[in-house]
Design a protein around this motif. Structure first.
Motif, PDB file in Angstrom:
ATOM      1  N   ALA A 112       0.828  -1.211   0.000  1.00  0.00           N
ATOM      2  CA  ALA A 112       0.000   0.000   0.000  1.00  0.00           C
ATOM      3  C   ALA A 112       0.860   1.257   0.000  1.00  0.00           C
ATOM      4  O   ALA A 112       0.564   2.233  -0.702  1.00  0.00           O
ATOM      5  N   ALA A 131       0.777   3.954  -2.977  1.00  0.00           N
ATOM      6  CA  ALA A 131       0.445   5.346  -2.668  1.00  0.00           C
ATOM      7  C   ALA A 131       1.524   6.289  -3.192  1.00  0.00           C
ATOM      8  O   ALA A 131       1.217   7.362  -3.728  1.00  0.00           O
ATOM      9  N   LEU A 173      -4.863   0.528  -4.813  1.00  0.00           N
ATOM     10  CA  LEU A 173      -5.169   1.126  -3.518  1.00  0.00           C
ATOM     11  C   LEU A 173      -6.633   0.920  -3.150  1.00  0.00           C
ATOM     12  O   LEU A 173      -6.967   0.658  -1.992  1.00  0.00           O
ATOM     13  N   SER A 174      -7.505   1.023  -4.127  1.00  0.00           N
ATOM     14  CA  SER A 174      -8.931   0.811  -3.873  1.00  0.00           C
ATOM     15  C   SER A 174      -9.192  -0.626  -3.441  1.00  0.00           C
ATOM     16  O   SER A 174     -10.007  -0.882  -2.535  1.00  0.00           O
ATOM     17  N   GLU A 175      -8.505  -1.549  -4.069  1.00  0.00           N
ATOM     18  CA  GLU A 175      -8.701  -2.967  -3.738  1.00  0.00           C
ATOM     19  C   GLU A 175      -8.106  -3.319  -2.378  1.00  0.00           C
ATOM     20  O   GLU A 175      -8.675  -4.124  -1.627  1.00  0.00           O
ATOM     21  N   ARG A 177      -7.759  -1.449   0.328  1.00  0.00           N
ATOM     22  CA  ARG A 177      -8.478  -0.866   1.473  1.00  0.00           C
ATOM     23  C   ARG A 177      -7.540  -0.663   2.667  1.00  0.00           C
ATOM     24  O   ARG A 177      -7.892  -0.933   3.822  1.00  0.00           O
ATOM     25  N   GLU A 216      -3.465   3.740   3.906  1.00  0.00           N
ATOM     26  CA  GLU A 216      -2.907   4.698   2.954  1.00  0.00           C
ATOM     27  C   GLU A 216      -3.852   5.005   1.798  1.00  0.00           C
ATOM     28  O   GLU A 216      -3.644   5.984   1.064  1.00  0.00           O
ATOM     29  N   SER A 217      -4.885   4.183   1.593  1.00  0.00           N
ATOM     30  CA  SER A 217      -5.689   4.265   0.376  1.00  0.00           C
ATOM     31  C   SER A 217      -6.431   5.587   0.230  1.00  0.00           C
ATOM     32  O   SER A 217      -6.282   6.294  -0.768  1.00  0.00           O
ATOM     33  N   LEU A 261      -5.652   8.559  -2.568  1.00  0.00           N
ATOM     34  CA  LEU A 261      -6.634   8.823  -3.626  1.00  0.00           C
ATOM     35  C   LEU A 261      -7.139  10.262  -3.552  1.00  0.00           C
ATOM     36  O   LEU A 261      -7.321  10.920  -4.580  1.00  0.00           O
ATOM     37  N   CYS A 288      -9.791   7.407  -9.324  1.00  0.00           N
ATOM     38  CA  CYS A 288      -9.788   7.923  -7.951  1.00  0.00           C
ATOM     39  C   CYS A 288     -11.208   8.091  -7.433  1.00  0.00           C
ATOM     40  O   CYS A 288     -11.523   7.710  -6.296  1.00  0.00           O
ATOM     41  N   GLY A 308     -12.694   4.708  -6.819  1.00  0.00           N
ATOM     42  CA  GLY A 308     -12.079   4.097  -5.640  1.00  0.00           C
ATOM     43  C   GLY A 308     -12.586   4.701  -4.344  1.00  0.00           C
ATOM     44  O   GLY A 308     -12.866   3.984  -3.373  1.00  0.00           O
ATOM     45  N   LEU A 352     -14.466   2.763  -1.316  1.00  0.00           N
ATOM     46  CA  LEU A 352     -13.952   2.763   0.052  1.00  0.00           C
ATOM     47  C   LEU A 352     -14.958   3.366   1.034  1.00  0.00           C
ATOM     48  O   LEU A 352     -14.938   3.044   2.221  1.00  0.00           O
TER      49      LEU A 352
END
Length: 212
Positions: A104, A108, A127-129, A131, A134-135, A139, A160, A163, A167
């Motif tokens: 992550a 990022a 990053l979305s996947e 979770r 840092e996500s 984003l 973004c 995502g 999230l």
């Protein structure tokens, strides 16, 4: 052997041009299909040995990564931000399954690097996947920069927005409202905001929310 790996092997084979490359390819595939620590160690050597072609490193990293061998991490991160989207997609697929705690943070850093925005699509999706903690900050930072930039880089900005909707973190609300003002981001932003407010099903179906 999973379907994604079959697709990778087919793609790589189509890139080969010389008999020496075909021989090296067949040797590497045979190694991938061999069980045991010795085979994994040999694959790890491919990642660091000098003068190895990129396709060989990609195959070795995929094979190690899906087995949870973290020696593949550095090569996969390199491929995640590569100029060829198909290689980025493959790396993101494996990194999501490797479960390395560094993933992550690395994604990022790639997503928020203003010098690498053109290659940030797959780090953003990863990053979305993931979770991870840092996500959302990554984003948000990337989307806010793109909304203010002259070149909005729409595919990355849209990723973004999507995502942040996935999230579901309310810290994203103000930025998603700003994204909604851009015609090319509006549908994704509307859906993302609906998800934040628990109304995603209504938006998808086109039904008006009940009142009273």
């Amino acid at each position: 052997m999973e379907e994604e790996f079959r697709v990778l092997l087919k793609r790589v084979r189509a890139e080969l041009v010389s008999p020496a490359e075909f021989t090296a390819y067949e040797r590497l595939v045979a190694l991938v299909r061999t069980d045991g620590r010795a085979a994994r160690d040999a694959l790890a050597e491919v990642l660091v040995a000098p003068e190895q072609p990129l396709w060989a490193r990609e195959i070795a990293a995929f094979a190690l990564g899906v087995q949870g061998d973290r020696r593949a991490f550095e090569t996969l991160v390199l491929l995640l931000n590569y100029r060829e989207p198909v290689r980025c997609a493959t790396a993101a697929h494996v990194l999501a399954r490797l479960r390395d705690p560094r993933t992550a943070r690395a994604a990022a850093a790639l997503a928020t690097n203003p010098l690498r925005t053109a290659y940030a699509l797959y780090p953003v999706r990863l990053l979305s996947e993931l979770r991870a903690p840092e996500s959302v900050p990554a984003l948000l930072s990337t989307l806010e920069r793109l909304l203010a930039a002259r070149d909005h880089c729409w595919p990355v900005a849209r990723a973004c927005v999507e995502g942040l909707g996935t999230l579901g973190d309310r810290r994203a609300e103000a930025t998603l409202v700003a994204a909604r003002e851009h015609e090319r981001l509006r549908p994704a932003a509307v859906l993302a905001l609906a998800r934040l407010n628990g109304r995603a099903g209504v938006v998808r179906s086109g039904r008006a929310p009940r009142r009273g």
